[in-house]
Scaffold this active site. Structure first.
Site, PDB file in Angstrom:
ATOM      1  N   ARG A 104       0.811  -1.074   0.196  1.00 20.80           N
ATOM      2  CA  ARG A 104      -0.068   0.187   0.101  1.00 20.80           C
ATOM      3  C   ARG A 104       0.873   1.085  -0.106  1.00 20.80           C
ATOM      4  O   ARG A 104       1.745   1.426   0.700  1.00 20.80           O
ATOM      5  CB  ARG A 104      -0.759  -0.044   1.386  1.00 20.80           C
ATOM      6  N   THR A 108      -1.394   7.269  -0.368  1.00 20.66           N
ATOM      7  CA  THR A 108      -2.674   7.371  -0.963  1.00 20.66           C
ATOM      8  C   THR A 108      -3.655   5.992  -0.495  1.00 20.66           C
ATOM      9  O   THR A 108      -4.924   6.030  -0.600  1.00 20.66           O
ATOM     10  CB  THR A 108      -2.612   7.077  -2.560  1.00 20.66           C
ATOM     11  N   ASP A 203       4.821  -6.706   9.201  1.00 19.43           N
ATOM     12  CA  ASP A 203       5.979  -6.485  10.275  1.00 19.43           C
ATOM     13  C   ASP A 203       6.147  -7.281  11.384  1.00 19.43           C
ATOM     14  O   ASP A 203       7.282  -7.679  11.957  1.00 19.43           O
ATOM     15  CB  ASP A 203       5.911  -5.033  10.687  1.00 19.43           C
TER      16      ASP A 203
HETATM   17  C1  PRP Z   1      -0.963  -4.894   4.291  1.00 22.64           C
HETATM   18  C2  PRP Z   1      -1.793  -6.142   4.336  1.00 22.64           C
HETATM   19  C3  PRP Z   1      -2.590  -6.096   3.153  1.00 22.64           C
HETATM   20  C4  PRP Z   1      -2.810  -4.742   3.075  1.00 22.64           C
HETATM   21  C5  PRP Z   1      -4.429  -4.478   3.379  1.00 22.64           C
HETATM   22  O1  PRP Z   1      -0.104  -5.168   3.524  1.00 22.64           O
HETATM   23  O2  PRP Z   1      -1.056  -7.299   4.569  1.00 22.64           O
HETATM   24  O3  PRP Z   1      -2.041  -6.613   1.880  1.00 22.64           O
HETATM   25  O4  PRP Z   1      -2.021  -3.951   3.954  1.00 22.64           O
HETATM   26  O5  PRP Z   1      -4.606  -3.106   3.238  1.00 22.64           O
HETATM   27  P1  PRP Z   1      -5.910  -2.582   2.284  1.00 22.64           P
HETATM   28  O6  PRP Z   1      -7.035  -3.504   2.472  1.00 22.64           O
HETATM   29  O7  PRP Z   1      -6.042  -1.307   2.654  1.00 22.64           O
HETATM   30  O8  PRP Z   1      -5.416  -2.753   0.799  1.00 22.64           O
HETATM   31  P2  PRP Z   1       1.196  -3.719   3.372  1.00 22.64           P
HETATM   32  O9  PRP Z   1       0.894  -2.903   2.335  1.00 22.64           O
HETATM   33  O10 PRP Z   1       1.427  -3.308   4.584  1.00 22.64           O
HETATM   34  O11 PRP Z   1       2.521  -4.760   2.516  1.00 22.64           O
HETATM   35  P3  PRP Z   1       3.197  -5.983   3.397  1.00 22.64           P
HETATM   36  O12 PRP Z   1       2.284  -7.119   3.510  1.00 22.64           O
HETATM   37  O13 PRP Z   1       4.301  -6.197   2.346  1.00 22.64           O
HETATM   38  O14 PRP Z   1       3.771  -5.537   4.783  1.00 22.64           O
HETATM   39  N1  URA Z   2      -2.295  -3.549   6.992  1.00 23.51           N
HETATM   40  C1  URA Z   2      -2.064  -4.058   8.315  1.00 23.51           C
HETATM   41  O1  URA Z   2      -0.976  -4.917   8.247  1.00 23.51           O
HETATM   42  N2  URA Z   2      -2.658  -3.810   9.227  1.00 23.51           N
HETATM   43  C2  URA Z   2      -3.678  -2.959   9.190  1.00 23.51           C
HETATM   44  O2  URA Z   2      -4.407  -2.582  10.144  1.00 23.51           O
HETATM   45  C3  URA Z   2      -4.018  -2.413   8.158  1.00 23.51           C
HETATM   46  C4  URA Z   2      -3.206  -2.749   6.784  1.00 23.51           C
END
Ligand code: PRP
Ligand code: URA
Length: 209
Positions: A104, A108, A203
């Protein structure tokens, strides 16, 4: 009519409560993600078709049931979805595994795709998309759009925690997709995090904060 199910089994509630605790360390958190994924897998595969076969038990011949129909593919959304794969494979070891990389944009909140590798025969498979967090629903919606572009038509989504906004968006964008989550939380905060949630799932699984 698609399924939207909050699987509030006591074991799932208990394990998600442990995951929410900020003092739960990486190793325990990782195990819990895997265990909850396995419990959700059990529920999400309840409608898989079966067929009767003949089996010779030590006692007699018996007609019993085995899985039939389409083969399965798992598609974790990187990174955090990776944490759910082992738990799922414990129950469905023959599934193929594709990967979609999305992160994400922190300002945005829009998902940005950086990787996509799916099984060649994904169009013929029953696909289960994995991501622990359904926040705005943007990542899951985009991942499923991408999977549909590759021809898949039978898709389910499994998540650990959803915000109402994410559930609504995913269902509106893909009304044909069955959705299974372990908890439905209150809301999103201004940074797009689920409240109360469990923080950043990626994380916490990989110990990167
Ligand atoms: C997190 C999570 C989802 C996303 C959810 O990923 O694992 O993929 O956010 O958010 P959304 O429903 O608003 O799209 P992140 O972008 O933090 O990436 P990561 O898994 O690589 O840490
Ligand atoms: N992605 C995460 O890992 N945690 C949240 O709460 C939202 C998006």
């Amino acid at each position: 009519m698609s399924v939207v199910e909050i699987v509030d089994h006591p074991l799932i509630q208990h394990k998600i409560s442990l995951m929410r605790n900020r003092h739960t360390g990486t190793r325990e958190f990782r195990d819990l993600v895997s265990e909850v994924a396995m419990l959700l897998c059990y529920e999400a595969t309840r409608d898989l078709p079966t067929e009767e076969v003949e089996v010779e038990t030590p006692i007699c011949l018996a007609r019993t049931k085995v899985l039939a129909g389409r083969k399965l593919a798992l598609v974790p959304i990187l990174r955090a979805g990776l944490g759910m794969v082992d738990g799922m494979l414990n129950l469905i070891p023959a599934a193929k595994v594709g990967h979609i990389g999305l992160y994400r944009n922190e300002e945005t909140l829009q998902p940005v795709e950086y990787y996509c590798k799916l099984p060649k025969d994904i169009a013929e498979r029953e696909v289960i998309v994995l991501d622990p967090m359904l926040a705005t629903g943007g990542s899951a919606s985009d991942a499923i759009t991408q999977i549909k572009k590759h021809g898949a038509r039978h898709i389910k989504f499994i998540g650990l925690i959803a915000a109402p906004e994410g559930l609504k968006t995913l269902h509106a964008n893909h009304p044909d997709v069955d959705i299974y989550v372990g908890a439905l939380d209150e809301k999103l905060n201004d940074n797009g995090y689920i409240v109360p949630g469990l923080g950043d799932a990626g994380d916490r699984i990989f110990g990167t904060k």
